[in-house]
Design a protein around this motif. Structure first.
Motif, PDB file in Angstrom:
ATOM      1  N   TYR A 177       0.818  -1.215   0.000  1.00 39.17           N
ATOM      2  CA  TYR A 177       0.000   0.000   0.000  1.00 39.17           C
ATOM      3  C   TYR A 177       0.849   1.262   0.000  1.00 39.17           C
ATOM      4  N   LEU A 178       2.031   1.215   0.561  1.00 40.63           N
ATOM      5  CA  LEU A 178       2.920   2.364   0.436  1.00 40.63           C
ATOM      6  C   LEU A 178       3.270   2.613  -1.027  1.00 40.63           C
ATOM      7  N   ASP A 179       3.500   1.549  -1.798  1.00 40.56           N
ATOM      8  CA  ASP A 179       3.754   1.721  -3.227  1.00 40.56           C
ATOM      9  C   ASP A 179       2.527   2.284  -3.944  1.00 40.56           C
ATOM     10  N   LEU A 180       1.347   1.797  -3.577  1.00 43.57           N
ATOM     11  CA  LEU A 180       0.125   2.314  -4.204  1.00 43.57           C
ATOM     12  C   LEU A 180      -0.102   3.773  -3.841  1.00 43.57           C
ATOM     13  N   MET A 181       0.190   4.141  -2.600  1.00 42.89           N
ATOM     14  CA  MET A 181       0.080   5.547  -2.207  1.00 42.89           C
ATOM     15  C   MET A 181       1.046   6.402  -3.008  1.00 42.89           C
ATOM     16  N   ALA A 182       2.288   5.954  -3.114  1.00 38.73           N
ATOM     17  CA  ALA A 182       3.282   6.731  -3.852  1.00 38.73           C
ATOM     18  C   ALA A 182       2.869   6.915  -5.300  1.00 38.73           C
ATOM     19  N   ALA A 183       2.287   5.882  -5.903  1.00 39.50           N
ATOM     20  CA  ALA A 183       1.844   5.982  -7.295  1.00 39.50           C
ATOM     21  C   ALA A 183       0.767   7.037  -7.466  1.00 39.50           C
ATOM     22  N   HIS A 184       0.079   7.406  -6.381  1.00 41.43           N
ATOM     23  CA  HIS A 184      -0.988   8.406  -6.434  1.00 41.43           C
ATOM     24  C   HIS A 184      -0.605   9.706  -5.723  1.00 41.43           C
ATOM     25  N   LYS A 185       0.693   9.833  -5.389  1.00 40.57           N
ATOM     26  CA  LYS A 185       1.242  11.057  -4.778  1.00 40.57           C
ATOM     27  C   LYS A 185       0.617  11.364  -3.414  1.00 40.57           C
ATOM     28  N   LEU A 186       0.244  10.321  -2.675  1.00 37.01           N
ATOM     29  CA  LEU A 186      -0.188  10.467  -1.289  1.00 37.01           C
ATOM     30  C   LEU A 186       1.043  10.374  -0.398  1.00 37.01           C
ATOM     31  N   ASN A 187       1.063  11.140   0.697  1.00 35.13           N
ATOM     32  CA  ASN A 187       2.318  11.243   1.450  1.00 35.13           C
ATOM     33  C   ASN A 187       2.192  11.023   2.953  1.00 35.13           C
ATOM     34  N   VAL A 188       1.034  10.617   3.466  1.00 33.82           N
ATOM     35  CA  VAL A 188       0.894  10.306   4.890  1.00 33.82           C
ATOM     36  C   VAL A 188       0.146   8.986   5.035  1.00 33.82           C
ATOM     37  N   LEU A 189       0.787   8.013   5.676  1.00 33.26           N
ATOM     38  CA  LEU A 189       0.119   6.775   6.051  1.00 33.26           C
ATOM     39  C   LEU A 189      -0.205   6.852   7.535  1.00 33.26           C
ATOM     40  N   HIS A 190      -1.484   6.931   7.837  1.00 31.47           N
ATOM     41  CA  HIS A 190      -1.962   6.916   9.224  1.00 31.47           C
ATOM     42  C   HIS A 190      -2.216   5.445   9.567  1.00 31.47           C
ATOM     43  N   LEU A 191      -1.386   4.890  10.448  1.00 30.35           N
ATOM     44  CA  LEU A 191      -1.439   3.466  10.754  1.00 30.35           C
ATOM     45  C   LEU A 191      -2.152   3.268  12.087  1.00 30.35           C
ATOM     46  N   HIS A 192      -3.381   2.738  12.005  1.00 33.21           N
ATOM     47  CA  HIS A 192      -4.224   2.521  13.192  1.00 33.21           C
ATOM     48  C   HIS A 192      -3.815   1.188  13.815  1.00 33.21           C
ATOM     49  N   LEU A 193      -2.956   1.251  14.838  1.00 34.95           N
ATOM     50  CA  LEU A 193      -2.247   0.077  15.341  1.00 34.95           C
ATOM     51  C   LEU A 193      -2.921  -0.617  16.519  1.00 34.95           C
ATOM     52  N   THR A 194      -3.814   0.073  17.218  1.00 35.16           N
ATOM     53  CA  THR A 194      -4.422  -0.517  18.410  1.00 35.16           C
ATOM     54  C   THR A 194      -5.911  -0.239  18.435  1.00 35.16           C
ATOM     55  N   ASP A 195      -6.647  -1.191  18.966  1.00 34.60           N
ATOM     56  CA  ASP A 195      -8.088  -1.011  19.137  1.00 34.60           C
ATOM     57  C   ASP A 195      -8.600  -2.104  20.073  1.00 34.60           C
ATOM     58  N   ASP A 196      -9.920  -2.153  20.253  1.00 33.72           N
ATOM     59  CA  ASP A 196     -10.513  -3.184  21.101  1.00 33.72           C
ATOM     60  C   ASP A 196     -10.231  -4.580  20.565  1.00 33.72           C
ATOM     61  N   GLN A 197     -10.115  -4.704  19.251  1.00 34.68           N
ATOM     62  CA  GLN A 197     -10.027  -6.015  18.602  1.00 34.68           C
ATOM     63  C   GLN A 197      -8.601  -6.498  18.359  1.00 34.68           C
ATOM     64  N   THR A 289     -11.359 -10.646  27.434  1.00 38.03           N
ATOM     65  CA  THR A 289     -10.513 -11.087  26.326  1.00 38.03           C
ATOM     66  C   THR A 289     -10.501  -9.985  25.271  1.00 38.03           C
ATOM     67  N   VAL A 290      -9.607 -10.124  24.307  1.00 37.50           N
ATOM     68  CA  VAL A 290      -9.632  -9.200  23.165  1.00 37.50           C
ATOM     69  C   VAL A 290     -11.016  -9.289  22.529  1.00 37.50           C
ATOM     70  N   TRP A 291     -11.611  -8.139  22.228  1.00 35.66           N
ATOM     71  CA  TRP A 291     -13.010  -8.097  21.794  1.00 35.66           C
ATOM     72  C   TRP A 291     -13.168  -8.748  20.434  1.00 35.66           C
ATOM     73  N   ASP A 292     -14.243  -9.509  20.273  1.00 32.21           N
ATOM     74  CA  ASP A 292     -14.485 -10.192  18.997  1.00 32.21           C
ATOM     75  C   ASP A 292     -15.691  -9.635  18.254  1.00 32.21           C
ATOM     76  N   ASP A 293     -16.188  -8.485  18.668  1.00 34.33           N
ATOM     77  CA  ASP A 293     -17.346  -7.882  18.007  1.00 34.33           C
ATOM     78  C   ASP A 293     -16.943  -6.517  17.465  1.00 34.33           C
ATOM     79  N   TRP A 294     -17.843  -5.904  16.699  1.00 33.82           N
ATOM     80  CA  TRP A 294     -17.620  -4.559  16.184  1.00 33.82           C
ATOM     81  C   TRP A 294     -18.427  -3.569  17.010  1.00 33.82           C
TER      82      TRP A 294
END
Length: 559
Positions: A177-197, A289-294
């Motif tokens: 996806y970094l390559d796909l972003m670069a191909a479209h001149k996008l320059n910020v990847l916001h990486l959502h690394l933690t959540d309930d799940q 436990t780690v949540w299994d629902d949305w």
């Protein structure tokens, strides 16, 4: 019946560039050709060596040409150079000028980033086969029309959020996806690394965050109302070296990776790993436990000094791994019921002289705003951080429409516009029943193309606080690479043009011209192996019959 008016193609149509450049003109005398061949070399001025390396590994691989360093003035060559004003005028650090005629291409940029974006344009000019990893035919030369292009981005924040917490995306998927972003001149990847799940970031001091917090016992198919479950654990996490590789790979493509560590809500995975982080005086957190629902979990962090120290330690390792000036701390969708019932939380409210639980959340987020500022970083949070007052210097991600962005900008805060009604790419692309797991509002390719990041009600002195825009791709219903591709493309191409190009007002944008250029761009996506949604609708294997989505959420958004 009215007769349709024939579409007049723009100057960009012949080159089929996406996103559209600022100014494009034909070569000498309005015509001519340019070519590269086996004798073509690369003349890389100081500071552009990384761009030369990228050209050899992409264009060189696709053409089969070695593209060696240039050693003679007469050699056919691609010239890469940095000049402060590539277009003869102050254009900003990401501007570039590309001139191609005969057997010579010159890409000048205001910085290495500008040169890199110019090289991306050159790759598009060469045609769809330039996006393959090996030659599909033997060519004596690759030809394209001689052109001169002056170009620069409209916004400095052109972002994509990838949610790797709900459904884990392995390292190679992120690099892709970094390559796909670069191909479209996008320059910020916001990486959502933690959540309930799930928790995806390695933290040496707290190994159970990934040891226990990165796996959930099962996963729901579809929306949270769906009765379908996959009865096997889901998860995964990155190693520290994976993160270093992702960050370095992004940097080579002039993309900044902004990590997100959610507090105080969206934290059940962390609490499942370390129960003392939760509100133990009202909840048996040891049984979680780690949540299994949305949806939104009621289990949130306890507002204790021990919790603050824990997350400071986490962020110390985040700062070590991610050089980004910005660190996102979430701050959204924090249910307050546990705090209302918690004697510990109520005592903290009284101790701090706060009005209510909203003030407690603002205190929690504000603590990390100050902590990051002391270390030369800036906090970013979702627009809920406006409740109770955002930390000084905080940047606001406006997701619940435009109102949060308007309020933040008027208060002097920088803003990234990412309203869910317009640029949440996990939302459905058409109203038909054959859309796979349809959720949210209908956001067609044209809808995204007509998205305007700067709210029209903002006064000019406040509009300057809009850093740019971001498309968000949440992953509850995108369980693998093909599903992510389907939701992202082709709409991400439209978003990229909105974020890069100087477009007119939404109602005046030439969508017919964009569609015409997309006819060539689809072939580039094909060469890259992107499983996009075709203009005619989902292919049979892209549908998900029987997997429930949810009804449309109210009336269509106002553009």
């Amino acid at each position: 019946m009215t007769t349709p008016v024939p579409h007049e193609p723009s100057p960009h149509s012949g080159a089929s560039l996406v996103p559209a450049p600022g100014r494009l003109s034909a070569g000498p005398s309005g015509g001519g050709r340019c070519s590269i061949d086996g004798a073509t070399t690369i003349e890389a001025a100081p500071g552009t060596e990384g761009v030369a390396r990228w050209l050899r590994t992409t264009v060189g691989a696709a053409t089969g040409y070695p593209l060696p360093p240039s050693h003679g003035e007469d050699a056919p060559r691609i010239v890469l150079r940095i000049s402060p004003e590539p277009g003869g005028e102050p254009d900003g650090p990401e501007a570039y000028r590309l001139s191609a005629a005969g057997r010579r291409v010159v890409v000048g940029g205001a910085s290495a980033a500008g040169v890199f974006w110019g090289a991306q344009t050159l790759r598009q000019l060469l045609g769809p086969d330039a996006f393959r990893r090996a030659p599909v035919t033997v060519r004596d030369a690759w030809e394209f029309p001689a052109v001169t292009i002056h170009d620069r981005p409209r916004f400095r924040w052109r972002g994509l959020l990838l949610d790797v917490a709900r459904h884990f995306m392995p390292k190679d998927g992120v690099l892709r996806y970094l390559d796909l972003m670069a191909a479209h001149k996008l320059n910020v990847l916001h990486l959502h690394l933690t959540d309930d799940q799930g928790w995806r970031l390695p933290v040496e001091r707290y190994p159970r965050l990934t040891g226990a917090g990165s796996w959930r016992p099962r996963t729901k198919f579809g929306h949270r109302a769906s009765p379908l479950w996959e009865e096997k654990p889901h998860g995964g996490h990155y190693t520290r070296d994976d993160i270093r590789e992702i960050v370095a790979y992004a940097a080579e493509r002039h993309i900044t990776v902004v990590p997100e560590i959610d507090v105080p809500g969206h934290s059940q995975a962390a609490i499942a790993a370390y129960p003392e982080l939760g509100n133990t005086d009202v909840v048996d957190t040891a049984s979680l436990t780690v949540w299994d629902d949305w949806g939104i979990s009621p289990n949130v962090l306890a507002p204790t000094d021990a919790t603050l120290r824990f997350y400071e330690h986490v962020l110390e390792e985040v700062l070590e791994l991610f050089p980004s000036r910005y660190v996102h701390v979430g701050g959204d969708e924090c249910p307050k019921d546990q705090w209302r019932r918690s004697p510990t939380a109520q005592a903290r409210i009284a101790e701090l002289g706060l009005a209510d639980e909203d003030g407690l959340q603002a205190w929690f987020v504000g603590h990390f705003g100050r902590w990051l500022s002391e270390r030369g970083r800036r906090l970013v949070g979702w627009d809920e951080i406006l409740q109770g007052g955002p930390p000084e210097g905080a940047t606001v991600s406006s997701w619940r429409g435009r109102a949060g962005g308007v309020a933040a900008a008027r208060a002097g805060h920088d803003v990234v516009m990412c309203p869910e009604q317009e640029v949440y790419l996990d939302h459905r692309q058409a109203p038909g029943d054959d859309e796979p797991v349809p959720i949210g509002w209908v956001r067609t390719l044209e809808d995204v193309y007509r998205f305007e990041p700067v709210p029209p009600e903002l006064e000019p002195e406040h509009a300057r606080h809009v850093l740019g825009a971001q498309a968000n791709l949440w992953s509850e219903v995108t369980e693998d690479q093909n599903r992510v591709d389907y939701q992202a493309f082709p709409r991400l191409a439209a978003f990229a043009e909105v974020a890069w190009s100087a477009l007119p007002a939404p109602a005046e944008r030439d969508f017919a011209d964009f569609e015409q250029r997309m006819s060539a761009h689809y072939r580039r996506l094909d060469a890259l192996g992107v499983a996009y949604r075709p203009p005619t609708g989902p292919l049979p294997w892209q549908r998900r019959p029987g997997v429930r989505g949810r009804p449309l959420d109210g009336p269509p958004p106002v553009r």
